[in-house]
Design a protein around this motif. Structure first.
Motif, PDB file in Angstrom:
ATOM      1  N   UNK A 128       0.824  -1.209   0.000  1.00  9.77           N
ATOM      2  CA  UNK A 128       0.000   0.000   0.000  1.00  9.77           C
ATOM      3  C   UNK A 128       0.858   1.259   0.000  1.00  9.77           C
ATOM      4  N   UNK A 129       1.905   1.303   0.829  1.00 11.03           N
ATOM      5  CA  UNK A 129       2.726   2.511   0.890  1.00 11.03           C
ATOM      6  C   UNK A 129       3.497   2.724  -0.413  1.00 11.03           C
ATOM      7  N   UNK A 130       3.863   1.626  -1.082  1.00  9.94           N
ATOM      8  CA  UNK A 130       4.509   1.758  -2.386  1.00  9.94           C
ATOM      9  C   UNK A 130       3.521   2.321  -3.407  1.00  9.94           C
ATOM     10  N   UNK A 131       2.267   1.877  -3.322  1.00 13.22           N
ATOM     11  CA  UNK A 131       1.234   2.367  -4.236  1.00 13.22           C
ATOM     12  C   UNK A 131       1.007   3.857  -4.041  1.00 13.22           C
ATOM     13  N   UNK A 132       0.923   4.305  -2.792  1.00 14.55           N
ATOM     14  CA  UNK A 132       0.735   5.728  -2.504  1.00 14.55           C
ATOM     15  C   UNK A 132       1.941   6.541  -2.986  1.00 14.55           C
ATOM     16  N   UNK A 133       3.133   5.988  -2.777  1.00 15.04           N
ATOM     17  CA  UNK A 133       4.360   6.644  -3.244  1.00 15.04           C
ATOM     18  C   UNK A 133       4.307   6.872  -4.757  1.00 15.04           C
ATOM     19  N   UNK A 134       3.956   5.826  -5.499  1.00  8.68           N
ATOM     20  CA  UNK A 134       3.906   5.910  -6.965  1.00  8.68           C
ATOM     21  C   UNK A 134       2.794   6.848  -7.411  1.00  8.68           C
ATOM     22  N   UNK A 135       1.654   6.784  -6.721  1.00  8.86           N
ATOM     23  CA  UNK A 135       0.518   7.643  -7.073  1.00  8.86           C
ATOM     24  C   UNK A 135       0.876   9.113  -6.905  1.00  8.86           C
ATOM     25  N   UNK A 136       1.470   9.451  -5.747  1.00  2.40           N
ATOM     26  CA  UNK A 136       1.854  10.843  -5.490  1.00  2.40           C
ATOM     27  C   UNK A 136       2.963  11.290  -6.429  1.00  2.40           C
ATOM     28  N   UNK A 137       3.979  10.425  -6.598  1.00  2.00           N
ATOM     29  CA  UNK A 137       5.088  10.785  -7.471  1.00  2.00           C
ATOM     30  C   UNK A 137       4.681  10.915  -8.931  1.00  2.00           C
ATOM     31  N   UNK A 138       3.832   9.992  -9.392  1.00  2.00           N
ATOM     32  CA  UNK A 138       3.384  10.042 -10.793  1.00  2.00           C
ATOM     33  C   UNK A 138       2.539  11.258 -11.083  1.00  2.00           C
ATOM     34  N   UNK A 139       1.611  11.581 -10.172  1.00  2.00           N
ATOM     35  CA  UNK A 139       0.756  12.752 -10.393  1.00  2.00           C
ATOM     36  C   UNK A 139       1.589  14.028 -10.308  1.00  2.00           C
ATOM     37  N   UNK A 140       2.560  14.044  -9.388  1.00  2.00           N
ATOM     38  CA  UNK A 140       3.430  15.220  -9.287  1.00  2.00           C
ATOM     39  C   UNK A 140       4.213  15.414 -10.578  1.00  2.00           C
ATOM     40  N   UNK A 141       4.711  14.322 -11.159  1.00  2.00           N
ATOM     41  CA  UNK A 141       5.452  14.401 -12.425  1.00  2.00           C
ATOM     42  C   UNK A 141       4.565  14.915 -13.545  1.00  2.00           C
ATOM     43  N   UNK A 142       3.350  14.380 -13.634  1.00  2.00           N
ATOM     44  CA  UNK A 142       2.414  14.831 -14.683  1.00  2.00           C
ATOM     45  C   UNK A 142       2.090  16.311 -14.528  1.00  2.00           C
ATOM     46  N   UNK A 143       1.850  16.741 -13.278  1.00  2.00           N
ATOM     47  CA  UNK A 143       1.445  18.126 -13.059  1.00  2.00           C
ATOM     48  C   UNK A 143       2.611  19.091 -13.280  1.00  2.00           C
ATOM     49  N   UNK A 144       3.829  18.656 -12.971  1.00  2.00           N
ATOM     50  CA  UNK A 144       5.001  19.485 -13.261  1.00  2.00           C
ATOM     51  C   UNK A 144       5.143  19.729 -14.761  1.00  2.00           C
ATOM     52  N   UNK A 145       4.924  18.662 -15.533  1.00  2.00           N
ATOM     53  CA  UNK A 145       5.001  18.795 -16.996  1.00  2.00           C
ATOM     54  C   UNK A 145       3.919  19.726 -17.511  1.00  2.00           C
ATOM     55  N   UNK A 146       2.704  19.573 -16.996  1.00  2.00           N
ATOM     56  CA  UNK A 146       1.598  20.441 -17.402  1.00  2.00           C
ATOM     57  C   UNK A 146       1.898  21.909 -17.072  1.00  2.00           C
ATOM     58  N   UNK A 147       2.366  22.179 -15.841  1.00  2.00           N
ATOM     59  CA  UNK A 147       2.631  23.554 -15.415  1.00  2.00           C
ATOM     60  C   UNK A 147       3.750  24.181 -16.234  1.00  2.00           C
ATOM     61  N   UNK A 148       4.820  23.408 -16.452  1.00  2.00           N
ATOM     62  CA  UNK A 148       5.958  23.950 -17.197  1.00  2.00           C
ATOM     63  C   UNK A 148       5.584  24.228 -18.650  1.00  2.00           C
ATOM     64  N   UNK A 149       4.818  23.325 -19.253  1.00  2.00           N
ATOM     65  CA  UNK A 149       4.413  23.537 -20.648  1.00  2.00           C
ATOM     66  C   UNK A 149       3.508  24.757 -20.773  1.00  2.00           C
ATOM     67  N   UNK A 150       2.659  24.985 -19.770  1.00  2.00           N
ATOM     68  CA  UNK A 150       1.769  26.144 -19.797  1.00  2.00           C
ATOM     69  C   UNK A 150       2.571  27.439 -19.714  1.00  2.00           C
ATOM     70  N   UNK A 151       3.602  27.447 -18.871  1.00  2.00           N
ATOM     71  CA  UNK A 151       4.464  28.634 -18.742  1.00  2.00           C
ATOM     72  C   UNK A 151       5.208  28.903 -20.046  1.00  2.00           C
ATOM     73  N   UNK A 152       5.765  27.842 -20.653  1.00  2.00           N
ATOM     74  CA  UNK A 152       6.547  27.997 -21.888  1.00  2.00           C
ATOM     75  C   UNK A 152       5.662  28.501 -23.025  1.00  2.00           C
ATOM     76  N   UNK A 153       4.470  27.919 -23.163  1.00  2.00           N
ATOM     77  CA  UNK A 153       3.561  28.361 -24.221  1.00  2.00           C
ATOM     78  C   UNK A 153       3.165  29.824 -24.041  1.00  2.00           C
TER      79      UNK A 153
END
Length: 441
Positions: free
Chosen positions: A90-115
């Motif tokens: 379970x803790x590994x699942x939460x780790x991956x969930x938080x890390x994966x969503x953080x990675x996706x949102x970082x990409x979204x935020x950075x692309x929005x700034x660049x555009x």
């Protein structure tokens, strides 16, 4: 048709999350029938995501809460393909969930700034090339960047199993608040196309998500260092046990030397030839225990085997040994002594509970495909209980449970090996697989 299919919000976001989470799943064990399970669960995730979107549109029409719940729901739905296709806790699942969503949102935020800086709008609809770049390719690039800059460099610091459950949950909460803040400032029309909606808010979200990733891997590093410290303390305790074993071997030698002195004096007084021959034979048998000289190709292993053989002979334990010590000669002498000394001491402890004549220990070190296999077995008429692959001690002091075995596992993992412990058919088996011919660490 391809454009219409990819334009589905559910398809896009499912892909973005899966790519972002996959960089955390590279070394996670997979379940049987991995590919069909993954495909089936991904289809189920897409279907449930579309159903979740439709439900929120009815329940919370034109509401900020609708978008917050929508993104959080999409994130939670990724549990389905991950837990259904990978073998993790379970803790590994939460780790991956938080890390994966953080990675996706970082990409979204950075692309929005660049555009915005290049005077381009982050539009939801457009041409197929625009869709592929802004919704798919850029997320692959973002995930690769996070993997090479953060995950790959931190991989040696620990594993997901070392993650602290409380800190991982805290990181997930921080991420959710960052996403909620981003939705609150991004979707109102008055902030679209402005610096607040396209730079300040995305930058804040980017920093929060970066903090989530750094926090997660900081916890891994700290827990890994703590684990190493605990193992070092256990190795020191194990070293004390080894010293006690060495003292026992020296005591045996001293006792035998003392007996030999008296036997030599008695021999001088014996005049009968037949009695003299019998007495000399007894002396030869007594001295034979010192002929246990080993030349395995690993000097540290030779020392351990000579020392333990003295004890085995004194305790009437049958010991068979077929080893190619040069296979593990790349290991440090301290690690060889600690690993093999502790393994043989554990075997000694088990066989002493057996009847005389049934006290048998066997050791092999040989090639096993492209690995070195250390196989140690001993008689064990009463199989121990196991917990997490480690025998449960029968001693009253449970606080010291399994520290010797854990120390052996720590040493083996240090060299990239694996340990398997089993008890069946009246035998206790210790199998260690190690890579061949590494440099000393």
């Amino acid at each position: 048709m391809l454009y219409s299919f990819l334009e589905s919000f559910c398809i896009q976001f499912t892909f973005q999350l899966f790519i972002s989470e996959s960089i955390f799943l590279i070394d996670i064990p997979r379940k049987k029938h991995f590919v069909p399970r993954l495909v089936g669960f991904l289809i189920a995730q897409i279907f449930l995501g579309k159903l979740w979107e439709t439900t929120l549109t009815v329940i919370l029409p034109d509401s900020m809460l609708q978008y917050v719940c929508l993104y959080i729901g999409y994130a939670l739905l990724t549990i389905i393909p991950i837990s259904g296709s990978f073998d993790l806790e379970l803790r590994e699942l939460i780790f991956i969930l938080a890390g994966g969503y953080a990675t996706e949102h970082m990409t979204f935020a950075l692309s929005k700034i660049i555009l915005y800086l290049f005077h381009r709008q982050y539009t939801l609809y457009g041409s197929l090339p625009h869709l592929l770049i802004t919704r798919y390719i850029i997320y692959v690039m973002g995930a690769m960047a996070v993997y090479f800059l953060i995950i790959r460099t931190k991989k040696k610091s620990g594993e997901l199993g070392d993650s602290d459950f409380r800190i991982v949950v805290l990181a997930f909460i921080i991420m959710v608040f960052a996403i909620g803040f981003s939705v609150y400032w991004s979707y109102p029309e008055e902030y679209q196309g402005t610096r607040v909606g396209n730079i300040i808010c995305p930058a804040y979200s980017f920093l929060c998500c970066a903090l989530v990733l750094l926090m997660e891997y900081y916890v891994l590093r700290e827990n890994s260092m703590k684990r190493e410290q605990e193992m070092m303390e256990q190795l020191l305790k194990m070293s004390g046990t080894q010293q006690k074993s060495s003292k026992e071997a020296i005591d045996i030698i001293n006792m035998k030397c003392h007996d030999l002195k008296h036997q030599m004096k008695a021999l001088e007084k014996i005049e009968n030839d037949s009695s003299r021959k019998e007495y000399l034979q007894e002396i030869r048998e007594a001295v034979s225990i010192y002929d246990a000289t080993y030349h395995t190709g690993c000097s540290a292993l030779d020392y351990v085997l000579r020392e333990k053989t003295l004890i085995f002979n004194e305790r009437n334990i049958e010991f068979s040994c077929m080893v190619e010590g040069k296979m593990i000669s790349y290991m440090s002498s301290a690690d060889v002594y600690a690993l093999m000394g502790n393994a043989l001491d554990n075997a000694l402890e088990h066989v002493l509970k057996e009847k005389e004549g049934e006290r048998v220990i066997g050791l092999q070190i040989r090639h096993h495909y492209d690995m070195a296999l250390i196989h140690l077995e001993n008689r064990c008429s009463c199989a121990p209980e196991f917990k997490d692959g480690i025998p449960v001690t029968r001693k009253k002091d449970k606080t010291q449970h399994g520290f010797g075995v854990k120390s052996m596992i720590y040493i083996v993992q240090k060299y990239g090996g694996e340990v398997l412990i089993t008890a069946k058919n009246g035998k206790f088996n210790l199998d260690i697989l190690l890579p061949l011919y590494q440099k000393k660490k």
